[in-house]
Scaffold this active site. Structure first.
Site, PDB file in Angstrom:
ATOM      1  N   LYS A  29      40.130  27.545  15.481  1.00  0.00           N
ATOM      2  CA  LYS A  29      39.731  27.389  16.891  1.00  0.00           C
ATOM      3  C   LYS A  29      40.816  26.650  17.660  1.00  0.00           C
ATOM      4  O   LYS A  29      41.586  25.869  17.096  1.00  0.00           O
ATOM      5  CB  LYS A  29      38.398  26.638  17.033  1.00  0.00           C
ATOM      6  CG  LYS A  29      38.401  25.165  16.572  1.00  0.00           C
ATOM      7  CD  LYS A  29      38.836  24.159  17.617  1.00  0.00           C
ATOM      8  CE  LYS A  29      39.047  22.784  17.009  1.00  0.00           C
ATOM      9  NZ  LYS A  29      39.907  21.882  17.689  1.00  0.00           N
ATOM     10  N   ASP A 156      32.915  20.422  14.774  1.00  0.00           N
ATOM     11  CA  ASP A 156      33.402  21.773  15.075  1.00  0.00           C
ATOM     12  C   ASP A 156      32.727  22.848  14.230  1.00  0.00           C
ATOM     13  O   ASP A 156      32.960  24.044  14.454  1.00  0.00           O
ATOM     14  CB  ASP A 156      34.908  21.876  14.787  1.00  0.00           C
ATOM     15  CG  ASP A 156      35.747  20.956  15.655  1.00  0.00           C
ATOM     16  OD1 ASP A 156      35.285  20.608  16.763  1.00  0.00           O
ATOM     17  OD2 ASP A 156      36.848  20.591  15.216  1.00  0.00           O
TER      18      ASP A 156
END
Ligand code: C5P
Length: 321
Positions: A29, A156
């Site tokens: 990401k 995350d």
């Protein structure tokens, strides 16, 4: 016996599981916007962030076994602990505890996402382990249930269960997908020689902010969200922003040279990814991304420069599984 804290035996969905290896591909990401608020009492900072999953992948294969084991190859082999501290092992244990079944699997990781790079590699492996073990064990949880378990593993991890582009709030674990007309963005990812610790980057930001008269307010992502909807790379470039960048640059001043080199090579904008030290650059198109990556490698301002596109899906069972 493992104690269940989730639905366990209370639901009656089929529990057959897959006999063979389950192979899951999971992306890295980047944070297109990372607004960091004050330090909370629980040790986390309040966030307002926009995540995007990009096409740099780890792959995790889960096979049937009598115990829980983890092996790996690729990026970080020999450096990454493969014991109970590893997030993939912790994810398998958390899923087993949630569903009330033994944590039996042989996990193998093929890593391409750099360690401690600000690309959420460890979180990606946790998300992959949740999806892989859920299929191997036939526990058949929904993505939303997997995200609940994921939130206990790291800020995350829930995002990497879903992927795409999403708003993250809370300490990053509360995910709201961003629905926009499909657009592919092209990135250059400049990997640094050595990783940076996420807690160290947050602590450095607190130290820098201690010099301000008042703590800055939490920056919302409105401009970034409008730029995403506009589908114009130049506008998105202007809207990219990361409050942790100042901390990463203070800890690793050489990153300023990398950022300058990317912009000089024609990138629309460059930012530090998450807590760094990876720098990501937005390119106008795929061909330009290739050219900028080659130029960065020639300039010697990073260990490696790769191209990637986003958004891509989160942890998914792959072909041939
Ligand atoms: O959630 P995760 O385990 O990835 O976070 C690692 C560390 O990063 C936390 O222990 C904390 O020091 C810092 N962090 C933070 N605020 C956040 C997310 C992470 O301070 N929103």
């Amino acid at each position: 016996m493992t104690e269940a804290w989730g639905p366990g035996g209370e639901d009656d969905r089929p529990r057959r599981g897959l006999p063979g290896p389950v192979r899951v591909r999971v992306p890295a990401k980047v944070n297109l916007h990372l607004g960091v608020g004050p330090l909370r009492e629980d040790g986390y900072h309040e966030l307002n962030t926009v995540y995007q999953a990009i096409s740099i992948y780890d792959e995790l294969t889960a096979r049937r076994g009598d115990t829980l084991t983890l092996t790996m190859e690729g990026e970080g082999a020999g450096e990454l602990a493969l014991d109970e501290s590893n997030l993939a092992i912790r994810a398998a244990r958390a899923l087993a505890a949630y569903t009330g079944r033994p944590a039996h699997a042989r996990l193998h990781l093929r890593k391409q996402i750099p360690l401690a790079g600000g690309l959420a590699g460890g979180s990606a492996d946790a998300a992959a382990a949740l999806v892989a073990c859920d299929a191997l064990w036939g526990t058949d949880l929904s993505r939303d249930e997997l995200a609940v378990i994921a939130a206990r593993l790291g800020s995350d991890v829930p995002f990497l269960v879903y992927g795409g582009t999403a708003l993250g709030t809370g300490h990053g674990e509360t995910i709201s997908p961003i629905l926009a007309r499909p657009t592919t963005w092209h990135w250059v990812v400049a990997v640094a020689d050595e990783g940076l610790s996420t807690p160290a980057a947050y602590a450095e930001l607190d130290r820098l902010r201690a010099e301000y008269a008042a703590p800055p307010p939490l920056r919302n992502a409105d401009a970034l969200l409008a730029a995403l909807r506009g589908r114009d790379p130049a506008r998105l470039g202007r809207a990219l922003g990361n409050d942790l960048q100042a901390a990463a640059l203070a800890l690793r001043p050489a990153l300023a040279t990398t950022l300058k080199a990317g912009e000089a090579a024609g990138a629309l904008a460059g930012i530090v990814s998450g807590s760094g030290p990876t720098c990501v650059f937005l390119a106008p198109d795929a061909a330009e991304a290739e050219r900028i990556a080659a130029e960065l490698e020639t300039a010697g301002v990073c260990r490696a420069a790769r191209t990637a596109h986003g958004p891509v899906p989160g942890a998914r069972i792959g072909a041939g599984a």
